[in-house]
Design a protein around this motif. Structure first.
Motif, PDB file in Angstrom:
ATOM      1  N   PRO A  22      41.211 -26.076  28.170  1.00  0.00           N
ATOM      2  CA  PRO A  22      41.198 -27.206  29.113  1.00  0.00           C
ATOM      3  C   PRO A  22      42.593 -27.657  29.572  1.00  0.00           C
ATOM      4  CG  PRO A  22      39.617 -27.587  27.362  1.00  0.00           C
ATOM      5  CD  PRO A  22      40.413 -26.363  26.976  1.00  0.00           C
ATOM      6  N   LEU A  23      43.630 -27.356  28.806  1.00  0.00           N
ATOM      7  CA  LEU A  23      44.986 -27.730  29.208  1.00  0.00           C
ATOM      8  C   LEU A  23      45.437 -26.989  30.466  1.00  0.00           C
ATOM      9  CD1 LEU A  23      46.712 -27.822  25.709  1.00  0.00           C
ATOM     10  CD2 LEU A  23      45.935 -29.762  27.088  1.00  0.00           C
ATOM     11  N   PHE A  24      44.788 -25.878  30.772  1.00  0.00           N
ATOM     12  CA  PHE A  24      45.136 -25.085  31.945  1.00  0.00           C
ATOM     13  C   PHE A  24      44.369 -25.529  33.196  1.00  0.00           C
ATOM     14  CE2 PHE A  24      46.216 -22.476  28.339  1.00  0.00           C
ATOM     15  CZ  PHE A  24      47.400 -21.858  28.714  1.00  0.00           C
ATOM     16  N   GLN A  25      43.328 -26.351  33.037  1.00  0.00           N
ATOM     17  CA  GLN A  25      42.516 -26.769  34.169  1.00  0.00           C
ATOM     18  C   GLN A  25      43.307 -27.685  35.095  1.00  0.00           C
ATOM     19  OE1 GLN A  25      39.077 -28.513  32.297  1.00  0.00           O
ATOM     20  NE2 GLN A  25      38.026 -26.545  32.189  1.00  0.00           N
ATOM     21  N   LYS A  26      43.082 -27.484  36.374  1.00  0.00           N
ATOM     22  CA  LYS A  26      43.735 -28.314  37.382  1.00  0.00           C
ATOM     23  C   LYS A  26      42.706 -29.248  38.002  1.00  0.00           C
ATOM     24  CE  LYS A  26      46.902 -26.665  39.843  1.00  0.00           C
ATOM     25  NZ  LYS A  26      47.908 -26.041  40.665  1.00  0.00           N
ATOM     26  N   ALA A  27      43.127 -30.456  38.338  1.00  0.00           N
ATOM     27  CA  ALA A  27      42.222 -31.446  38.932  1.00  0.00           C
ATOM     28  C   ALA A  27      41.627 -30.932  40.244  1.00  0.00           C
ATOM     29  CB  ALA A  27      42.967 -32.754  39.167  1.00  0.00           C
ATOM     30  N   SER A  28      42.383 -30.107  40.956  1.00  0.00           N
ATOM     31  CA  SER A  28      41.925 -29.584  42.239  1.00  0.00           C
ATOM     32  C   SER A  28      40.974 -28.403  42.099  1.00  0.00           C
ATOM     33  CB  SER A  28      43.134 -29.167  43.078  1.00  0.00           C
ATOM     34  OG  SER A  28      43.865 -28.152  42.397  1.00  0.00           O
ATOM     35  N   GLY A  29      40.735 -27.986  40.877  1.00  0.00           N
ATOM     36  CA  GLY A  29      39.886 -26.823  40.626  1.00  0.00           C
ATOM     37  C   GLY A  29      40.722 -25.632  40.185  1.00  0.00           C
ATOM     38  N   GLY A  30      40.079 -24.680  39.557  1.00  0.00           N
ATOM     39  CA  GLY A  30      40.806 -23.515  39.063  1.00  0.00           C
ATOM     40  C   GLY A  30      41.630 -23.839  37.839  1.00  0.00           C
ATOM     41  N   SER A  31      42.476 -22.907  37.498  1.00  0.00           N
ATOM     42  CA  SER A  31      43.328 -23.061  36.323  1.00  0.00           C
ATOM     43  C   SER A  31      44.756 -22.690  36.658  1.00  0.00           C
ATOM     44  CB  SER A  31      42.853 -22.139  35.191  1.00  0.00           C
ATOM     45  OG  SER A  31      41.570 -22.482  34.782  1.00  0.00           O
ATOM     46  N   ALA A  32      45.694 -23.369  36.039  1.00  0.00           N
ATOM     47  CA  ALA A  32      47.095 -22.988  36.163  1.00  0.00           C
ATOM     48  C   ALA A  32      47.300 -21.673  35.433  1.00  0.00           C
ATOM     49  CB  ALA A  32      47.995 -24.053  35.561  1.00  0.00           C
ATOM     50  N   ARG A  33      48.221 -20.875  35.899  1.00  0.00           N
ATOM     51  CA  ARG A  33      48.476 -19.586  35.282  1.00  0.00           C
ATOM     52  C   ARG A  33      49.094 -19.732  33.889  1.00  0.00           C
ATOM     53  NH1 ARG A  33      51.572 -14.903  38.367  1.00  0.00           N
ATOM     54  NH2 ARG A  33      52.725 -16.696  39.113  1.00  0.00           N
ATOM     55  N   ALA A  34      49.996 -20.695  33.720  1.00  0.00           N
ATOM     56  CA  ALA A  34      50.671 -20.820  32.422  1.00  0.00           C
ATOM     57  C   ALA A  34      51.055 -22.270  32.157  1.00  0.00           C
ATOM     58  CB  ALA A  34      51.910 -19.932  32.372  1.00  0.00           C
ATOM     59  N   ARG A  35      51.238 -22.553  30.886  1.00  0.00           N
ATOM     60  CA  ARG A  35      51.735 -23.843  30.410  1.00  0.00           C
ATOM     61  C   ARG A  35      52.814 -23.552  29.367  1.00  0.00           C
ATOM     62  NH1 ARG A  35      50.222 -26.772  34.368  1.00  0.00           N
ATOM     63  NH2 ARG A  35      48.109 -27.558  34.379  1.00  0.00           N
ATOM     64  N   ASP A  36      53.600 -24.575  29.069  1.00  0.00           N
ATOM     65  CA  ASP A  36      54.590 -24.388  28.009  1.00  0.00           C
ATOM     66  C   ASP A  36      53.916 -24.536  26.651  1.00  0.00           C
ATOM     67  OD1 ASP A  36      54.422 -27.115  27.328  1.00  0.00           O
ATOM     68  OD2 ASP A  36      56.359 -27.617  28.190  1.00  0.00           O
ATOM     69  N   ARG A  37      54.673 -24.376  25.608  1.00  0.00           N
ATOM     70  CA  ARG A  37      54.105 -24.362  24.252  1.00  0.00           C
ATOM     71  C   ARG A  37      53.481 -25.692  23.835  1.00  0.00           C
ATOM     72  NH1 ARG A  37      57.720 -25.757  19.933  1.00  0.00           N
ATOM     73  NH2 ARG A  37      56.782 -24.101  18.705  1.00  0.00           N
ATOM     74  N   LYS A  38      53.769 -26.752  24.586  1.00  0.00           N
ATOM     75  CA  LYS A  38      53.184 -28.064  24.309  1.00  0.00           C
ATOM     76  C   LYS A  38      52.042 -28.399  25.265  1.00  0.00           C
ATOM     77  CE  LYS A  38      55.942 -29.058  20.923  1.00  0.00           C
ATOM     78  NZ  LYS A  38      55.448 -29.105  19.566  1.00  0.00           N
ATOM     79  N   GLY A  39      51.713 -27.466  26.175  1.00  0.00           N
ATOM     80  CA  GLY A  39      50.620 -27.685  27.110  1.00  0.00           C
ATOM     81  C   GLY A  39      51.041 -28.331  28.412  1.00  0.00           C
ATOM     82  N   GLN A  40      52.350 -28.447  28.634  1.00  0.00           N
ATOM     83  CA  GLN A  40      52.874 -29.083  29.839  1.00  0.00           C
ATOM     84  C   GLN A  40      53.199 -28.028  30.902  1.00  0.00           C
ATOM     85  OE1 GLN A  40      52.916 -32.499  29.876  1.00  0.00           O
ATOM     86  NE2 GLN A  40      51.944 -32.187  27.899  1.00  0.00           N
ATOM     87  N   VAL A  41      53.413 -28.483  32.122  1.00  0.00           N
ATOM     88  CA  VAL A  41      53.783 -27.603  33.223  1.00  0.00           C
ATOM     89  C   VAL A  41      55.104 -26.917  32.888  1.00  0.00           C
ATOM     90  CG1 VAL A  41      54.405 -27.563  35.676  1.00  0.00           C
ATOM     91  CG2 VAL A  41      52.590 -29.075  34.873  1.00  0.00           C
ATOM     92  N   THR A  42      55.207 -25.623  33.204  1.00  0.00           N
ATOM     93  CA  THR A  42      56.452 -24.893  32.958  1.00  0.00           C
ATOM     94  C   THR A  42      57.416 -25.124  34.117  1.00  0.00           C
ATOM     95  OG1 THR A  42      55.844 -22.859  34.098  1.00  0.00           O
ATOM     96  CG2 THR A  42      55.127 -23.070  31.797  1.00  0.00           C
ATOM     97  N   ALA A  43      58.615 -24.624  33.996  1.00  0.00           N
ATOM     98  CA  ALA A  43      59.615 -24.740  35.048  1.00  0.00           C
ATOM     99  C   ALA A  43      59.371 -23.729  36.171  1.00  0.00           C
ATOM    100  CB  ALA A  43      61.010 -24.545  34.470  1.00  0.00           C
ATOM    101  N   GLU A  44      58.483 -22.777  35.960  1.00  0.00           N
ATOM    102  CA  GLU A  44      58.195 -21.749  36.962  1.00  0.00           C
ATOM    103  C   GLU A  44      57.146 -22.244  37.949  1.00  0.00           C
ATOM    104  OE1 GLU A  44      59.634 -18.721  37.220  1.00  0.00           O
ATOM    105  OE2 GLU A  44      60.954 -19.274  35.572  1.00  0.00           O
ATOM    106  N   ALA A  45      57.491 -22.297  39.231  1.00  0.00           N
ATOM    107  CA  ALA A  45      56.560 -22.783  40.246  1.00  0.00           C
ATOM    108  C   ALA A  45      55.291 -21.952  40.295  1.00  0.00           C
ATOM    109  CB  ALA A  45      57.249 -22.800  41.604  1.00  0.00           C
ATOM    110  N   ASP A  46      55.388 -20.644  40.115  1.00  0.00           N
ATOM    111  CA  ASP A  46      54.216 -19.770  40.169  1.00  0.00           C
ATOM    112  C   ASP A  46      53.212 -20.069  39.045  1.00  0.00           C
ATOM    113  OD1 ASP A  46      55.193 -18.538  42.401  1.00  0.00           O
ATOM    114  OD2 ASP A  46      55.840 -16.712  41.374  1.00  0.00           O
ATOM    115  N   ASP A  47      53.670 -20.660  37.969  1.00  0.00           N
ATOM    116  CA  ASP A  47      52.777 -20.957  36.841  1.00  0.00           C
ATOM    117  C   ASP A  47      51.788 -22.066  37.157  1.00  0.00           C
ATOM    118  OD1 ASP A  47      53.821 -18.957  35.303  1.00  0.00           O
ATOM    119  OD2 ASP A  47      55.061 -20.268  34.076  1.00  0.00           O
ATOM    120  N   THR A  48      52.055 -22.840  38.197  1.00  0.00           N
ATOM    121  CA  THR A  48      51.132 -23.916  38.560  1.00  0.00           C
ATOM    122  C   THR A  48      50.059 -23.475  39.543  1.00  0.00           C
ATOM    123  OG1 THR A  48      52.521 -24.707  40.361  1.00  0.00           O
ATOM    124  CG2 THR A  48      52.924 -25.650  38.162  1.00  0.00           C
TER     125      THR A  48
END
Length: 124
Positions: free
Chosen positions: A94-120
């Motif tokens: 569930p940490l990868f789920q996006k409010a707009s639908g779908g899933s983010a490609r990656a998260r950091d080790r704490k479940g937060q957005v990474t610094a890589e734009a493509d990961d969102t």
């Protein structure tokens, strides 16, 4: 190079010996190696020395594949270790789920957005 679960059976050992080693020694040792209890989910990739290649990044693809694998291992073996591993991956998805639908490609080790734009980017 040594295995993460040494000693390995002799190369001439029977298939039954290798299967027993894989289930009872290798898989539990591998699970310990890929799980960082201070972070979400499981590491995506280890190098040839069983060290993480991206300690601060978890991908939805790797976590989903691990959930599938651990769930099947748990069903086949009824081993609490694999049941727990499946639970860890199920809880992290569930940490990868996006409010707009779908899933983010990656998260950091704490479940937060990474610094890589493509990961969102949302994956459907």
């Amino acid at each position: 190079m040594t295995s993460i679960a040494d000693p390995q059976p002799n190369k001439n050992a029977s298939v039954d010996v290798w299967v027993t080693w894989f289930w009872s020694a290798f898989l539990p040792a591998w699970l310990k190696q890929v799980r960082d209890n201070e972070s979400i989910g499981y590491l995506d990739l280890l190098d040839e020395n069983a060290q993480p290649t991206q300690n601060n990044r978890r991908t939805v693809l790797a976590q989903a594949r691990l959930l599938f694998t651990f769930s099947h291992l748990a069903l086949l073996s009824k081993t609490p270790l694999f049941v727990e591993a499946a639970s860890v991956t199920r809880e992290v998805l569930p940490l990868f789920q996006k409010a707009s639908g779908g899933s983010a490609r990656a998260r950091d080790r704490k479940g937060q957005v990474t610094a890589e734009a493509d990961d969102t980017l949302a994956l459907l």
